[in-house]
Design an enzyme around this catalytic site. Sequence first.
Site, mmCIF file in Angstrom:
data_model
loop_
_atom_site.group_PDB
_atom_site.id
_atom_site.type_symbol
_atom_site.label_atom_id
_atom_site.label_comp_id
_atom_site.label_asym_id
_atom_site.label_seq_id
_atom_site.Cartn_x
_atom_site.Cartn_y
_atom_site.Cartn_z
ATOM 1 N N HIS A 102 -1.774 1.083 7.545
ATOM 2 C CA HIS A 102 -2.207 1.020 6.161
ATOM 3 C C HIS A 102 -2.149 2.425 5.558
ATOM 4 C CE1 HIS A 102 -4.175 -0.497 2.612
ATOM 5 N NE2 HIS A 102 -5.194 0.347 2.758
ATOM 6 N N CYS A 130 0.834 -1.206 0.000
ATOM 7 C CA CYS A 130 0.000 0.000 0.000
ATOM 8 C C CYS A 130 0.867 1.254 0.000
ATOM 9 C CB CYS A 130 -0.948 -0.002 1.184
ATOM 10 S SG CYS A 130 -0.132 -0.161 2.793
#
Length: 515
Positions: A456, A168
């Site tokens: 994230h 990510c």
Amino acid sequence: MNTKCCPHLSVFKATKGLEPFRIIHTYFISCTSREARKRKAKSCVCHTCRQARPRLHSCLSCVYFGCYGLKHIQEHAKSKMHNLAIDLTYGTILCFACGDYVYDTEIEHIAEAQQKIAEQWMGVTNSFSAWEPTDKEVELLQQNPKRRRLTANSTIGLRGLINLGNTCFMNCIVQALTHTPFLRDYFLSDQHNCQMRKDSEQCLVCEMSRLFQEFYSGMRTPHTPYRLLHLVWTHARHLAGYEQQDAHEFLIATLDVLHQHCKGSNGLSNSNPHHCNCIIDQIFTGGLQSDVTCQQCNNVSTTIDPFWDISLDLGPTEAETDFPNGIDKFEEPTSLTNCLKRFTRPEYLGSSAKIKCSICQSYQESTKQLTMKKLPLVACFHLKRFEHSTGYHKKISTYVSFPEELDMTPFMSSSRNHNNGYSEQVIREAASCLSSDYKYSLYAVVNHRGTADSGHYTSFVRQHKDYWFRCEDHLVIRAKLEEVLRSEGSVATGIKLAVHKVKQMCSNNNNMIFL
């Protein structure tokens, strides 16, 4: 220009061959030797008016030079029935019988060969080459005869990215880069000339070019950036592996590899031999000025260093004050402007870090101040949210507000004073009238949720003028500006608005990325 076969040129080639064209091109157009250049300088005049006028043409059938503007070459062609002439500037063939310039593949190959010889003789390494579609590009054009027209609400350029396992951090930076207007214009206009032709599969710039083609192809299915990941692992070994990485570190590593792979094709600037003029430096490189002031005689020593991003500290400073008298306290910053104030304020170096003053000729206490000497077209601001020490990792989750538009005037070297590092008058004027040449507009924000050990990354990107989207790996969702401005922010990017005013481009230009 007539691209069909000219019957008059075909007859000329059958009777006299290509040698007349080769001789004229060698000695009067490409000039493949020193003697040829001297001969051209002496001989390239109209044989009728004896003047070196523009658009001079040479007859292909006899030794005659004539200017086009005064119709001397036309008169010669009519009187002698010599229908073919060659333009001595561009090497194109003019057929007076057809009334147009004509194209011939064999003649074009001769011109290209002669031009390469001339470039080698002159030491030219980076020559202009006309774009020609590859076999794959021809196939794609044939498969997609319909052309897409971009509209205000078009989604072309928006595409999700598959997470390949804790990637990510890469996906959010790729989204920011692919929505950088100057990079988009560069890659979609096919300006990259790869210098790694023997091993082009290892060129990160070529892969970025393919990535831009994928993003702006109109495809809506998520893209799998496995080739990009492999190249980053190859050229930036410290990022290899499937562990979670830092998005800011990935951005700097990517810019560095792109810069290295671009240098061969763009060379160094003529005005500054130490400054590269590759597309990465043209877009992202700014100049950071460091002024060290002697506290004894006020002598100022100045250095200017290039930068690709501005890393800003969060949290309280290590010391309560930076000056012996206890003034100039800075609390924990709560806005991007406060972070920049802290970044550009004078710093007291202390008695343990004395410098040798060139005026005093002795070691003296001093202060150091950082300001912006030159701003890049695209500014990247990095909030240092992660603290790492031996056995200790911490994330600073302090909310830091940032504006949609930012004026950097107060933080320029030209605004520097000797009191607190920035002029309050300049700040007031900048706040009341955001119209300076140092104004930036936000176009991408990278966010991190989680802790220092796990989390994230997501990003916000601006499409067209007023449309924002949240990108979370394969998901791309419409977002509102208020949602963007309320986000935590780790990296932000902005682009200068002055360029938009000058070039009348879409307002994506002059942007800032916020990391």
